[in-house]
Motif scaffolding. Sequence first.
Motif, short mmCIF file in Angstrom:
data_model
loop_
_atom_site.label_atom_id
_atom_site.label_comp_id
_atom_site.label_asym_id
_atom_site.label_seq_id
_atom_site.Cartn_x
_atom_site.Cartn_y
_atom_site.Cartn_z
N ALA A 105 17.98 5.10 43.00
CA ALA A 105 17.09 6.21 42.67
C ALA A 105 17.85 7.53 42.57
O ALA A 105 18.65 7.87 43.44
CB ALA A 105 16.00 6.33 43.73
N GLU A 120 18.15 11.40 42.95
CA GLU A 120 17.56 12.26 43.98
C GLU A 120 16.48 13.18 43.44
O GLU A 120 15.65 13.66 44.20
CB GLU A 120 18.66 13.07 44.67
CG GLU A 120 19.56 12.20 45.51
CD GLU A 120 20.60 12.99 46.29
OE1 GLU A 120 20.42 14.21 46.48
OE2 GLU A 120 21.59 12.37 46.71
N SER A 162 14.19 12.16 41.35
CA SER A 162 13.06 11.32 40.99
C SER A 162 11.81 11.76 41.74
O SER A 162 11.89 12.13 42.91
CB SER A 162 13.32 9.85 41.37
OG SER A 162 14.34 9.30 40.60
N TYR A 175 11.47 9.83 45.08
CA TYR A 175 12.65 9.69 45.94
C TYR A 175 12.34 9.99 47.41
O TYR A 175 12.78 9.27 48.30
CB TYR A 175 13.78 10.59 45.44
CG TYR A 175 15.07 10.40 46.20
CD1 TYR A 175 15.90 9.32 45.90
CD2 TYR A 175 15.47 11.27 47.20
CE1 TYR A 175 17.08 9.11 46.58
CE2 TYR A 175 16.66 11.07 47.89
CZ TYR A 175 17.45 9.99 47.58
OH TYR A 175 18.62 9.79 48.27
#
Length: 163
Positions: free
Chosen positions: A118, A120, A122, A125
């Motif tokens: 992922a 960061e 996102s 997250y």
Amino acid sequence: MPQLILMRHAKAANGSRDFKRPLSRTGREQANAQAGPLAARAAHIDLVLVSAAERTMQTLEGLKSGGLQVGEVRSSEELYGAGRHDLLAMLREVPSSTGTVLVVGHEPTMSITSAMLASEDSPGYGELRAGFPTATAAIGTLPEWRTLEEGGLTLSEVLRVAI
């Protein structure tokens, strides 16, 4: 864009040898309950990579009986003991024409791989910090399978089941 769903198996029963441990009653309920939310986010799963362990196979069966539509299923003993880099290598081998992949596996690999992949920035997250209990699924999109790398997944959300 391709979609990736990383899911931890539902709650397992106590006893039995680890590989052969089945789902508990709660686990069967979790798997069935997670089917609807997953189906709402992915109308059809093109490919399922599932550990050959009893509890992961039963989790997949619960998802299917709950209404999740799946295409090809690849059961793998390698996924049972796979670490994050092993799983990343498996995902890079997914054909480029594959739209949505569901991985049903074990801890700590599912949570560690979700956090590793992922980006960061996102939207989902921060949800990874709340833990990765049984039957949890992390959902995101990526540019393409063969070049998937750390930070290359845009994590949209983390779905947890409360049973």
